[in-house]
Design a protein around this motif. Structure first.
Motif, PDB file in Angstrom:
ATOM      1  N   UNK A   1       0.814  -1.217   0.000  1.00 26.70           N
ATOM      2  CA  UNK A   1       0.000   0.000   0.000  1.00 26.70           C
ATOM      3  C   UNK A   1       0.844   1.261   0.000  1.00 26.70           C
ATOM      4  N   UNK A   2       2.175   1.080   0.027  1.00 27.39           N
ATOM      5  CA  UNK A   2       3.114   2.191   0.084  1.00 27.39           C
ATOM      6  C   UNK A   2       2.765   3.153   1.219  1.00 27.39           C
ATOM      7  N   UNK A   3       2.577   2.579   2.390  1.00 28.90           N
ATOM      8  CA  UNK A   3       2.236   3.368   3.569  1.00 28.90           C
ATOM      9  C   UNK A   3       3.272   3.154   4.657  1.00 28.90           C
ATOM     10  N   UNK A   4       3.966   4.218   5.009  1.00 26.58           N
ATOM     11  CA  UNK A   4       4.978   4.166   6.064  1.00 26.58           C
ATOM     12  C   UNK A   4       4.458   4.898   7.300  1.00 26.58           C
ATOM     13  N   UNK A   5       4.694   4.309   8.460  1.00 29.34           N
ATOM     14  CA  UNK A   5       4.280   4.920   9.721  1.00 29.34           C
ATOM     15  C   UNK A   5       5.449   4.845  10.690  1.00 29.34           C
ATOM     16  N   UNK A   6       5.846   5.986  11.208  1.00 28.18           N
ATOM     17  CA  UNK A   6       6.924   5.995  12.194  1.00 28.18           C
ATOM     18  C   UNK A   6       6.401   5.476  13.524  1.00 28.18           C
ATOM     19  N   UNK A   7       7.309   5.164  14.414  1.00 26.45           N
ATOM     20  CA  UNK A   7       6.932   4.687  15.739  1.00 26.45           C
ATOM     21  C   UNK A   7       6.020   5.709  16.423  1.00 26.45           C
ATOM     22  N   UNK A   8       6.392   6.975  16.352  1.00 23.00           N
ATOM     23  CA  UNK A   8       5.592   8.029  16.993  1.00 23.00           C
ATOM     24  C   UNK A   8       4.218   8.151  16.353  1.00 23.00           C
ATOM     25  N   UNK A   9       4.158   8.072  15.027  1.00 25.90           N
ATOM     26  CA  UNK A   9       2.874   8.168  14.326  1.00 25.90           C
ATOM     27  C   UNK A   9       1.967   7.009  14.691  1.00 25.90           C
ATOM     28  N   UNK A  10       2.535   5.810  14.813  1.00 28.00           N
ATOM     29  CA  UNK A  10       1.733   4.657  15.201  1.00 28.00           C
ATOM     30  C   UNK A  10       1.152   4.862  16.596  1.00 28.00           C
ATOM     31  N   UNK A  11       1.965   5.330  17.518  1.00 27.71           N
ATOM     32  CA  UNK A  11       1.515   5.507  18.896  1.00 27.71           C
ATOM     33  C   UNK A  11       0.421   6.571  18.998  1.00 27.71           C
ATOM     34  N   UNK A  12       0.567   7.646  18.253  1.00 24.54           N
ATOM     35  CA  UNK A  12      -0.466   8.689  18.252  1.00 24.54           C
ATOM     36  C   UNK A  12      -1.756   8.148  17.647  1.00 24.54           C
ATOM     37  N   UNK A  13      -1.638   7.420  16.549  1.00 25.54           N
ATOM     38  CA  UNK A  13      -2.818   6.897  15.875  1.00 25.54           C
ATOM     39  C   UNK A  13      -3.573   5.864  16.681  1.00 25.54           C
ATOM     40  N   UNK A  14      -2.854   5.040  17.441  1.00 22.35           N
ATOM     41  CA  UNK A  14      -3.491   3.970  18.214  1.00 22.35           C
ATOM     42  C   UNK A  14      -3.818   4.389  19.640  1.00 22.35           C
TER      43      UNK A  14
END
Length: 299
Positions: free
Chosen positions: A154-167
């Motif tokens: 899906x060509x989707x990159x998520x940084x560690x910080x972005x994952x934590x904010x999103x979840x």
């Protein structure tokens, strides 16, 4: 900057197996659709990333891993591969190794464990990690701020910080999160009445399962409904919750390596790759096409 790419191989093998037509077969009549799709994925990935460090992890502990010893019903909802699929799974790992990818699998540990172990080792050497997968639960393998999760298809990159904010929770809380709400994909039961939202709220307030059970008398402080019912459910299923966490927590001791040198990528010789493809049973035209694309990856 150098970076270690950790490929969750089964994701891309099964994606090819279920999405590509049964158009190619070897002399024994086995379909090669997963082999073709995974080979194409590896060529494209190597061409795009030009990796300095690369590893791939494969699942070969179906029914034999240490998690099954802890909980016999673990992944009991999964159907074991038949001979035709088992052939392709083995061929894909063999192909990855011949293409120069450090490959790991075993009877006791799962692919996720090998990725977590590789990420821990990279963290000790301050080497950034990219986990290549569609499984967001693998975020718990991310150790440092410069680590990332990448859904390549899906060509989707998520940084560690972005994952934590999103979840709404830290990556080191993922195992506890799954243990509380259960994981139907792996046939791990959760606490009745606790879903994704409630599990997130509880961990945000109390930190982890240990903190939650130490604070059951303060459960009213968390913004959740039905506190009395929830407290009773947690008490009744305490043993199950801790068992579940032992299943959902990744084992970052799965690899006995001293440095990330084991993951350094080295371009293989085309002749070796051609021999492997012929042994698997791939056709001449497709072999020529793949070899050409693999050579062009370095232009």
């Amino acid at each position: 900057m150098s970076r270690l790419y950790c490929i969750d191989a089964s994701i891309y093998i099964f994606r090819a197996y279920f999405s590509m037509p049964d158009r190619w077969f070897n002399e024994d009549g086995y379909s090669l659709n997963a082999v073709y799709g995974y080979a194409r994925f590896l060529v494209n990935f190597i061409r795009e990333t030009r990796p300095e460090y690369l590893m791939a992890a494969y699942d070969e502990s179906l029914g034999s891993g240490y998690r099954h010893e802890l909980y016999p019903d673990y992944k009991s909802n999964r159907v074991l591969p038949d001979d035709a699929l088992a052939f392709q799974l083995h061929a894909c790992r063999q192909l990855g190794e011949v293409m120069g990818v450090a490959s790991y699998a075993g009877e006791r540990f799962e692919a996720d464990d090998y990725i977590a172990a590789a990420a821990r080792l990279a963290g000790r050497e301050a080497l950034p990690v990219t986990v290549v997968s569609r499984d967001k639960d693998l975020a718990q393998a991310l150790c440092a701020d410069h680590d990332e999760w990448w859904d390549y298809a899906a060509d989707r990159r998520i940084s560690k910080a972005e994952w934590e904010v999103g979840q709404g929770l830290r990556v080191d809380q993922v195992a506890d999160w799954l243990a509380l709400m259960g994981d139907t994909i792996d046939a791990i039961p959760g606490v009745p009445g606790i879903g994704k939202k409630t599990a997130t709220v509880l961990l945000a307030k109390f930190g982890d399962i240990d903190g939650l059970y130490a604070s059951l008398d303060r459960l009213e402080e968390a913004p959740v409904r039905g506190v009395a019912r929830l407290r009773q459910a947690l008490l009744e299923h305490k043993e199950q919750v801790y068992l579940a966490r032992s299943l959902t927590r990744l084992n970052d001791k799965a690899l006995r390596l001293r440095s990330c040198k084991a993951f350094r990528y080295q371009r293989p010789k085309g002749a070796k790759l051609e021999t492997c493809l012929r042994d698997i049973g791939c056709g001449d035209r497709w072999i020529a096409s793949l070899l050409k694309d693999f050579e062009n990856a370095w232009v």
